[in-house]
Design a protein around this motif. Structure first.
Motif, PDB file in Angstrom:
ATOM      1  N   GLU A  16      29.987  56.962  38.189  1.00 53.86           N
ATOM      2  CA  GLU A  16      31.533  56.989  38.024  1.00 53.86           C
ATOM      3  C   GLU A  16      31.981  55.711  38.419  1.00 53.86           C
ATOM      4  O   GLU A  16      33.105  55.210  37.604  1.00 53.86           O
ATOM      5  N   TRP A  17      31.570  54.996  39.157  1.00 53.66           N
ATOM      6  CA  TRP A  17      31.815  53.678  39.534  1.00 53.66           C
ATOM      7  C   TRP A  17      31.556  52.782  38.460  1.00 53.66           C
ATOM      8  O   TRP A  17      32.605  51.864  38.176  1.00 53.66           O
ATOM      9  N   GLY A  18      30.484  53.139  37.678  1.00 56.03           N
ATOM     10  CA  GLY A  18      30.153  52.042  36.542  1.00 56.03           C
ATOM     11  C   GLY A  18      31.446  52.365  35.645  1.00 56.03           C
ATOM     12  O   GLY A  18      31.719  51.156  34.868  1.00 56.03           O
ATOM     13  N   LEU A  19      31.693  53.322  35.426  1.00 53.68           N
ATOM     14  CA  LEU A  19      33.020  53.804  34.358  1.00 53.68           C
ATOM     15  C   LEU A  19      34.257  53.007  34.765  1.00 53.68           C
ATOM     16  O   LEU A  19      34.591  52.391  33.771  1.00 53.68           O
ATOM     17  N   LEU A  20      34.479  53.090  36.039  1.00 53.88           N
ATOM     18  CA  LEU A  20      35.871  52.403  36.652  1.00 53.88           C
ATOM     19  C   LEU A  20      35.597  50.930  36.526  1.00 53.88           C
ATOM     20  O   LEU A  20      36.598  50.416  36.180  1.00 53.88           O
ATOM     21  N   VAL A  21      34.625  50.411  36.526  1.00 57.59           N
ATOM     22  CA  VAL A  21      34.259  49.056  36.475  1.00 57.59           C
ATOM     23  C   VAL A  21      34.253  48.511  35.290  1.00 57.59           C
ATOM     24  O   VAL A  21      34.715  47.272  34.991  1.00 57.59           O
ATOM     25  N   GLY A  22      33.722  49.277  34.418  1.00 62.68           N
ATOM     26  CA  GLY A  22      33.235  48.562  33.034  1.00 62.68           C
ATOM     27  C   GLY A  22      34.513  48.721  32.173  1.00 62.68           C
ATOM     28  O   GLY A  22      34.862  47.842  31.155  1.00 62.68           O
ATOM     29  N   LEU A  23      35.666  49.638  32.600  1.00 64.62           N
ATOM     30  CA  LEU A  23      36.815  49.830  31.421  1.00 64.62           C
ATOM     31  C   LEU A  23      37.708  48.698  31.723  1.00 64.62           C
ATOM     32  O   LEU A  23      38.289  48.417  30.563  1.00 64.62           O
ATOM     33  N   MET A  43      40.310  33.770  22.023  1.00 64.25           N
ATOM     34  CA  MET A  43      39.682  33.050  23.435  1.00 64.25           C
ATOM     35  C   MET A  43      41.317  32.992  24.058  1.00 64.25           C
ATOM     36  O   MET A  43      41.091  33.347  25.679  1.00 64.25           O
ATOM     37  N   ALA A  44      42.415  32.832  23.762  1.00 67.90           N
ATOM     38  CA  ALA A  44      43.492  33.022  24.272  1.00 67.90           C
ATOM     39  C   ALA A  44      43.691  34.534  25.069  1.00 67.90           C
ATOM     40  O   ALA A  44      44.161  34.572  26.052  1.00 67.90           O
ATOM     41  N   GLU A  45      43.359  35.532  24.171  1.00 66.62           N
ATOM     42  CA  GLU A  45      43.662  36.916  24.663  1.00 66.62           C
ATOM     43  C   GLU A  45      42.394  36.982  25.783  1.00 66.62           C
ATOM     44  O   GLU A  45      42.810  37.818  26.602  1.00 66.62           O
ATOM     45  N   ASN A  46      41.426  36.588  25.660  1.00 63.41           N
ATOM     46  CA  ASN A  46      40.517  36.820  26.642  1.00 63.41           C
ATOM     47  C   ASN A  46      40.815  36.095  27.948  1.00 63.41           C
ATOM     48  O   ASN A  46      40.620  36.753  29.026  1.00 63.41           O
ATOM     49  N   ALA A  47      41.272  35.008  27.842  1.00 70.36           N
ATOM     50  CA  ALA A  47      41.783  34.357  29.018  1.00 70.36           C
ATOM     51  C   ALA A  47      42.889  35.001  29.605  1.00 70.36           C
ATOM     52  O   ALA A  47      42.876  35.433  31.003  1.00 70.36           O
ATOM     53  N   ALA A  48      43.674  35.663  29.087  1.00 72.79           N
ATOM     54  CA  ALA A  48      44.834  36.390  29.406  1.00 72.79           C
ATOM     55  C   ALA A  48      44.316  37.531  30.062  1.00 72.79           C
ATOM     56  O   ALA A  48      45.009  38.125  31.035  1.00 72.79           O
ATOM     57  N   GLY A  49      43.402  38.412  29.631  1.00 72.11           N
ATOM     58  CA  GLY A  49      42.771  39.493  29.959  1.00 72.11           C
ATOM     59  C   GLY A  49      42.234  39.335  31.138  1.00 72.11           C
ATOM     60  O   GLY A  49      42.284  40.109  32.374  1.00 72.11           O
ATOM     61  N   LEU A  50      41.440  38.299  31.247  1.00 73.53           N
ATOM     62  CA  LEU A  50      40.563  37.840  32.414  1.00 73.53           C
ATOM     63  C   LEU A  50      41.459  37.590  33.744  1.00 73.53           C
ATOM     64  O   LEU A  50      41.144  38.178  34.754  1.00 73.53           O
ATOM     65  N   GLU A  51      42.372  36.886  33.459  1.00 73.25           N
ATOM     66  CA  GLU A  51      43.252  36.348  34.505  1.00 73.25           C
ATOM     67  C   GLU A  51      44.144  37.696  35.053  1.00 73.25           C
ATOM     68  O   GLU A  51      44.287  37.825  36.197  1.00 73.25           O
ATOM     69  N   THR A  52      44.164  38.548  34.204  1.00 73.84           N
ATOM     70  CA  THR A  52      45.026  39.913  34.758  1.00 73.84           C
ATOM     71  C   THR A  52      43.958  40.766  35.451  1.00 73.84           C
ATOM     72  O   THR A  52      44.370  41.356  36.484  1.00 73.84           O
ATOM     73  N   ILE A  53      42.808  40.874  34.922  1.00 71.62           N
ATOM     74  CA  ILE A  53      41.753  41.327  35.807  1.00 71.62           C
ATOM     75  C   ILE A  53      41.764  40.806  37.238  1.00 71.62           C
ATOM     76  O   ILE A  53      41.451  41.487  38.223  1.00 71.62           O
ATOM     77  N   ALA A  54      41.235  39.399  37.209  1.00 67.44           N
ATOM     78  CA  ALA A  54      41.249  38.772  38.517  1.00 67.44           C
ATOM     79  C   ALA A  54      42.298  38.876  39.393  1.00 67.44           C
ATOM     80  O   ALA A  54      42.181  39.131  40.611  1.00 67.44           O
ATOM     81  N   ALA A  55      43.677  39.055  38.738  1.00 65.48           N
ATOM     82  CA  ALA A  55      44.772  39.148  39.683  1.00 65.48           C
ATOM     83  C   ALA A  55      44.732  40.428  40.320  1.00 65.48           C
ATOM     84  O   ALA A  55      45.472  40.713  41.575  1.00 65.48           O
ATOM     85  N   GLY A  56      44.004  41.417  39.657  1.00 73.82           N
ATOM     86  CA  GLY A  56      43.738  42.893  40.563  1.00 73.82           C
ATOM     87  C   GLY A  56      43.187  42.689  41.801  1.00 73.82           C
ATOM     88  O   GLY A  56      43.454  43.560  42.827  1.00 73.82           O
ATOM     89  N   ARG A  57      42.443  41.653  42.366  1.00 72.92           N
ATOM     90  CA  ARG A  57      41.964  41.360  43.538  1.00 72.92           C
ATOM     91  C   ARG A  57      43.029  41.351  44.410  1.00 72.92           C
ATOM     92  O   ARG A  57      42.621  41.720  45.629  1.00 72.92           O
ATOM     93  N   ALA A  68      38.520  45.082  40.802  1.00 79.69           N
ATOM     94  CA  ALA A  68      38.819  43.744  40.015  1.00 79.69           C
ATOM     95  C   ALA A  68      37.535  42.947  40.901  1.00 79.69           C
ATOM     96  O   ALA A  68      36.989  42.193  40.232  1.00 79.69           O
ATOM     97  N   GLY A  69      37.271  42.830  42.114  1.00 79.15           N
ATOM     98  CA  GLY A  69      36.319  41.951  42.824  1.00 79.15           C
ATOM     99  C   GLY A  69      34.954  42.348  42.086  1.00 79.15           C
ATOM    100  O   GLY A  69      34.440  41.342  41.782  1.00 79.15           O
ATOM    101  N   GLU A  70      34.671  43.491  41.879  1.00 81.19           N
ATOM    102  CA  GLU A  70      33.429  43.772  41.379  1.00 81.19           C
ATOM    103  C   GLU A  70      33.226  43.370  39.809  1.00 81.19           C
ATOM    104  O   GLU A  70      32.585  42.665  39.403  1.00 81.19           O
ATOM    105  N   VAL A  71      34.502  43.502  38.975  1.00 78.44           N
ATOM    106  CA  VAL A  71      34.520  42.905  37.575  1.00 78.44           C
ATOM    107  C   VAL A  71      34.405  41.339  37.578  1.00 78.44           C
ATOM    108  O   VAL A  71      33.509  40.857  36.922  1.00 78.44           O
ATOM    109  N   VAL A  72      35.050  40.815  38.539  1.00 81.59           N
ATOM    110  CA  VAL A  72      35.109  39.007  38.542  1.00 81.59           C
ATOM    111  C   VAL A  72      33.742  38.737  38.926  1.00 81.59           C
ATOM    112  O   VAL A  72      33.194  37.871  38.481  1.00 81.59           O
ATOM    113  N   THR A  73      32.967  39.423  39.702  1.00 80.60           N
ATOM    114  CA  THR A  73      31.660  39.016  40.218  1.00 80.60           C
ATOM    115  C   THR A  73      30.679  39.217  39.291  1.00 80.60           C
ATOM    116  O   THR A  73      29.928  38.185  38.947  1.00 80.60           O
TER     117      THR A  73
END
Length: 167
Positions: A16-23, A43-57, A68-73
């Motif tokens: 279940e955690w894998g589902l939530l972290v992978g999504l 690449m611009a889209e990826n950067a914007a998405g990764l920044e939004t994911i990281a901001a979730g921390r 978010a912490g797990e995804v960034v790790t």
């Protein structure tokens, strides 16, 4: 004493955690794949998405912050200059359909396991990731001029994701 994985504190199994972290990363990739773009735009889209994911921390939601912490790790920290590789799925529509199905599974899981506030924060975060990705680079136009900021196919993905998540 053995340290327990973060997900046990939320009452999730490893799968279940894998589902939530992978999504979150899957939402990023599907939102980007909703419209075929140049490598630069992807690449611009990826950067914007990764920044939004990281901001979730920094989220007030412990669940979003932990995911978010797990995804960034796992995938890299944009604050450290790390980037995601551009992924072009062989069948974008099949990938989008899969992500939407998994989003529905995650919504049902969250409804059963966490309070409404935590579930809502996670679902809203996923929609925000999609929103940032589809708005990161205009589509169409010539030499970067003109075009649509959000194409109809990108808007359709974002709207379908929000509908699946009831966000």
């Amino acid at each position: 004493m053995i340290e327990q994985p973060a997900y046990t504190g939320f009452g999730f199994s490893d799968g279940e955690w894998g589902l939530l972290v992978g999504l979150p990363q899957s939402v990023l990739t599907a939102a980007s794949a909703a419209e075929s773009d140049s490598t630069r735009r992807t690449m611009a889209e990826n950067a914007a998405g990764l920044e939004t994911i990281a901001a979730g921390r920094e989220s007030a939601s412990p669940l979003v912050a932990a995911v978010a912490g797990e995804v960034v790790t796992r995938v890299g920290d944009p604050e450290a200059g790390e980037e995601l590789p551009a992924i072009s799925p062989a069948d974008p529509q099949a990938m989008i359909d899969d992500v939407l199905a998994r989003a529905g599974e995650a919504a049902a899981l969250l409804a059963a396991r966490v309070d409404e506030g935590e579930a809502g924060a996670y679902k809203h975060w996923l929609v925000e990731i999609a929103e940032q990705v589809v708005g990161a680079a205009s589509t169409g136009g010539l030499l970067g001029l003109g075009g649509d900021q959000v194409s109809p196919s990108e808007r359709r993905f974002r709207d379908r994701l929000a509908q699946v998540l009831n966000d």
